[in-house]
Design a protein around this motif. Structure first.
Motif, PDB file in Angstrom:
ATOM      1  N   ALA A  50       0.865  -1.174   0.000  1.00  0.00           N
ATOM      2  CA  ALA A  50       0.000   0.000   0.000  1.00  0.00           C
ATOM      3  C   ALA A  50       0.903   1.225   0.000  1.00  0.00           C
ATOM      4  CB  ALA A  50      -0.911   0.007   1.217  1.00  0.00           C
ATOM      5  N   GLN A  53       0.792   4.435   4.758  1.00  0.00           N
ATOM      6  CA  GLN A  53       0.231   3.863   5.985  1.00  0.00           C
ATOM      7  C   GLN A  53      -0.522   4.986   6.701  1.00  0.00           C
ATOM      8  OE1 GLN A  53       4.097   2.290   7.537  1.00  0.00           O
ATOM      9  NE2 GLN A  53       2.933   0.416   7.839  1.00  0.00           N
ATOM     10  N   VAL A  57      -8.385   6.441   7.376  1.00  0.00           N
ATOM     11  CA  VAL A  57      -8.941   6.529   6.031  1.00  0.00           C
ATOM     12  C   VAL A  57     -10.333   7.116   6.172  1.00  0.00           C
ATOM     13  CG1 VAL A  57      -9.624   5.280   3.952  1.00  0.00           C
ATOM     14  CG2 VAL A  57      -7.621   4.521   5.264  1.00  0.00           C
ATOM     15  N   SER A  86      -6.914   1.981  10.196  1.00  0.00           N
ATOM     16  CA  SER A  86      -5.656   1.770   9.481  1.00  0.00           C
ATOM     17  C   SER A  86      -5.385   0.284   9.251  1.00  0.00           C
ATOM     18  CB  SER A  86      -4.502   2.395  10.257  1.00  0.00           C
ATOM     19  OG  SER A  86      -4.395   1.822  11.548  1.00  0.00           O
ATOM     20  N   VAL A  89      -6.152  -1.477   5.760  1.00  0.00           N
ATOM     21  CA  VAL A  89      -5.383  -1.160   4.549  1.00  0.00           C
ATOM     22  C   VAL A  89      -4.509  -2.336   4.118  1.00  0.00           C
ATOM     23  CG1 VAL A  89      -3.579   0.331   3.592  1.00  0.00           C
ATOM     24  CG2 VAL A  89      -5.394   1.307   5.022  1.00  0.00           C
ATOM     25  N   GLY A 137      -8.468   3.104  -4.925  1.00  0.00           N
ATOM     26  CA  GLY A 137      -8.944   2.537  -3.668  1.00  0.00           C
ATOM     27  C   GLY A 137     -10.169   1.666  -3.875  1.00  0.00           C
ATOM     28  N   CYS A 162      -9.623  -2.323   2.838  1.00  0.00           N
ATOM     29  CA  CYS A 162      -9.253  -1.063   2.180  1.00  0.00           C
ATOM     30  C   CYS A 162      -8.004  -1.237   1.322  1.00  0.00           C
ATOM     31  CB  CYS A 162      -9.055   0.052   3.197  1.00  0.00           C
ATOM     32  SG  CYS A 162      -8.870   1.684   2.431  1.00  0.00           S
ATOM     33  N   LEU A 164      -5.374  -0.310  -1.357  1.00  0.00           N
ATOM     34  CA  LEU A 164      -4.903   0.947  -1.929  1.00  0.00           C
ATOM     35  C   LEU A 164      -3.711   0.653  -2.838  1.00  0.00           C
ATOM     36  CD1 LEU A 164      -4.815   3.252   1.250  1.00  0.00           C
ATOM     37  CD2 LEU A 164      -6.552   3.307  -0.574  1.00  0.00           C
TER      38      LEU A 164
END
Length: 251
Positions: A50, A53, A57, A86, A89, A137, A162, A164
């Motif tokens: 990703a 970090q 989000v 977080s 992610v 995303g 999530c 990314l």
């Protein structure tokens, strides 16, 4: 420019990507004073992570009129915001894990905005000064749990929900970009950021009046119509014009 965060030789590193070659830099691209290390790598040599970090989000609900219509809703007066942790992610090629407690896990293709410096109570005409760049995303959603709960924390907040990536693009006009979700090779979502109900500058300003945005924080700008369920073994690709493809499988 394209910025990458990647794993190579047992450590997380950062670099600038150009035509498949990474120029390694000595620290995060979000930190001032980063410099080339003198090392270059092929994109094929590394494992992309990703690209950031984030401490949080921040997601926007109901930002496309046709997406509102497919769920029978109405346009909200103010932007609807919610947060993914977080821990949700993941990066490109990582697996989205379908939780046992859900029977319907949907994809939601989105343009993601990466914040470059601390933003609090900023005006709309200042917003782009605080944006570092943009990435793809996927606001993965346990739709059945979202309906049951009546709010979105559980349905949106599972680990791996999530994705990314694959990188951050900085020199991009985000106002007119095609965005697609492709499930097992079939286009499910296809729209354009010109149809945002709330443009990016408004979103950044609005959110900054609620909470402080930190470097690396991500704003997910909402998904267009066409969301659909995924099942284990499926491959989901989020494609955003000018950025690239974010590819993940479901487990």
């Amino acid at each position: 420019m394209k910025y990458v965060r990647f794993f190579y030789e047992e450590k997380i590193q950062f670099g600038i990507l150009d035509e498949g070659i990474i120029t390694v830099i000595d620290r995060s691209f979000l930190e001032k004073g980063n410099l080339p290390t003198g090392t270059t790598l092929s994109l094929k040599e590394v494992q992309l992570l990703a690209p950031v970090q984030p401490s949080k989000v921040i997601c926007i609900g109901l930002n496309y009129a046709k997406h509102i219509a497919e769920f029978g809703g109405s346009k909200p007066e103010d932007p609807i915001i919610f947060i993914k942790p977080s821990t949700s992610v993941i990066g490109p090629e990582e697996e989205i894990v379908a939780p046992a407690m859900s029977q319907q896990v949907d994809h939601e293709a989105e343009l993601a905005v990466v914040i470059g410096k601390t933003a609090k109570d900023i005006k709309e005409d200042q917003a782009y000064d605080y944006i570092f760049g943009y990435t793809c995303g996927n606001d993965v959603t346990a739709r059945d749990l979202q309906r049951i709960d009546g709010q979105w924390t559980r349905g949106k907040g599972f680990d791996t929900f999530c994705p990314l990536g694959p990188w951050i693009v900085t020199d991009l006009d985000p106002s007119h970009l095609d965005i697609r979700a492709i499930l097992n090779g079939k286009v499910k979502q296809s729209s354009n950021t010109q149809y945002f109900l709330n443009p990016i500058a408004k979103l950044v300003s609005f959110i900054s009046q609620v909470m402080t945005l930190l470097p690396g924080d991500v704003i997910m700008t909402g998904t267009p119509e066409g969301v659909s369920p995924m099942k284990p073994g499926d491959e989901i690709v989020v494609r955003v014009e000018g950025i690239g493809e974010l590819r993940n499988r479901i487990r």
